[in-house]
Design a protein around this motif. Structure first.
Motif, PDB file in Angstrom:
ATOM      1  N   ASP A 202       0.823  -1.209   0.000  1.00  0.00           N
ATOM      2  CA  ASP A 202       0.000   0.000   0.000  1.00  0.00           C
ATOM      3  C   ASP A 202       0.857   1.259   0.000  1.00  0.00           C
ATOM      4  O   ASP A 202       0.571   2.222  -0.698  1.00  0.00           O
ATOM      5  CB  ASP A 202      -0.916   0.026   1.231  1.00  0.00           C
ATOM      6  CG  ASP A 202      -2.093  -0.919   1.088  1.00  0.00           C
ATOM      7  OD1 ASP A 202      -2.315  -1.420  -0.037  1.00  0.00           O
ATOM      8  OD2 ASP A 202      -2.793  -1.148   2.081  1.00  0.00           O
ATOM      9  N   GLU A 203       1.908   1.209   0.787  1.00  0.00           N
ATOM     10  CA  GLU A 203       2.804   2.366   0.880  1.00  0.00           C
ATOM     11  C   GLU A 203       3.438   2.669  -0.481  1.00  0.00           C
ATOM     12  O   GLU A 203       3.575   3.815  -0.875  1.00  0.00           O
ATOM     13  CB  GLU A 203       3.914   2.095   1.899  1.00  0.00           C
ATOM     14  CG  GLU A 203       3.454   2.139   3.343  1.00  0.00           C
ATOM     15  CD  GLU A 203       3.095   3.553   3.784  1.00  0.00           C
ATOM     16  OE1 GLU A 203       4.001   4.384   3.876  1.00  0.00           O
ATOM     17  OE2 GLU A 203       1.906   3.812   4.036  1.00  0.00           O
TER      18      GLU A 203
ATOM     19  N   ILE B  29       3.865   9.957  -4.133  1.00  0.00           N
ATOM     20  CA  ILE B  29       4.743  10.696  -3.217  1.00  0.00           C
ATOM     21  C   ILE B  29       4.047  11.986  -2.802  1.00  0.00           C
ATOM     22  O   ILE B  29       3.571  12.759  -3.647  1.00  0.00           O
ATOM     23  CB  ILE B  29       6.100  10.983  -3.894  1.00  0.00           C
ATOM     24  CG1 ILE B  29       6.793   9.661  -4.186  1.00  0.00           C
ATOM     25  CG2 ILE B  29       6.967  11.875  -3.009  1.00  0.00           C
ATOM     26  CD1 ILE B  29       7.918   9.783  -5.208  1.00  0.00           C
ATOM     27  N   LYS B  30       3.955  12.136  -1.495  1.00  0.00           N
ATOM     28  CA  LYS B  30       3.247  13.305  -0.987  1.00  0.00           C
ATOM     29  C   LYS B  30       4.050  14.581  -1.254  1.00  0.00           C
ATOM     30  O   LYS B  30       5.258  14.597  -1.065  1.00  0.00           O
ATOM     31  CB  LYS B  30       3.037  13.169   0.523  1.00  0.00           C
ATOM     32  CG  LYS B  30       1.960  12.170   0.877  1.00  0.00           C
ATOM     33  CD  LYS B  30       1.889  12.038   2.393  1.00  0.00           C
ATOM     34  CE  LYS B  30       1.096  10.806   2.782  1.00  0.00           C
ATOM     35  NZ  LYS B  30       1.353  10.439   4.171  1.00  0.00           N
TER      36      LYS B  30
END
Ligand SMILES: [Zn+2]
Length: 62
Positions: A51-52, A57-58
């Motif tokens: 999931d990560e 990318i924030k």
């Protein structure tokens, strides 16, 4: 209740799986001396990491 010994291929821990475990039937059919599976803990970890990786990318909040 029947049970079998299985070793997690990821963390190497041995577990005793009861008949009602989701992998029990699959593993018991293999008829091997030491069944291998992925324990709940590791499968959760794998799912979490997948999931990560899927997350974009924030942008930096600073
Ligand atoms: Zn494990």
């Amino acid at each position: 209740m029947k049970s079998l010994n299985a070793r997690c291929i990821m963390c190497g821990k041995s577990y005793q799986l009861n008949e009602d475990h989701k992998d029990y039937k699959n593993l018991s059919e293999k008829n091997v001396s030491t069944a291998t599976f992925i324990c709940d803990r590791c499968s959760n970890k794998v799912r979490y990491e997948a999931d990560e990786q899927r997350k974009p990318i924030k942008p930096s909040s600073s």
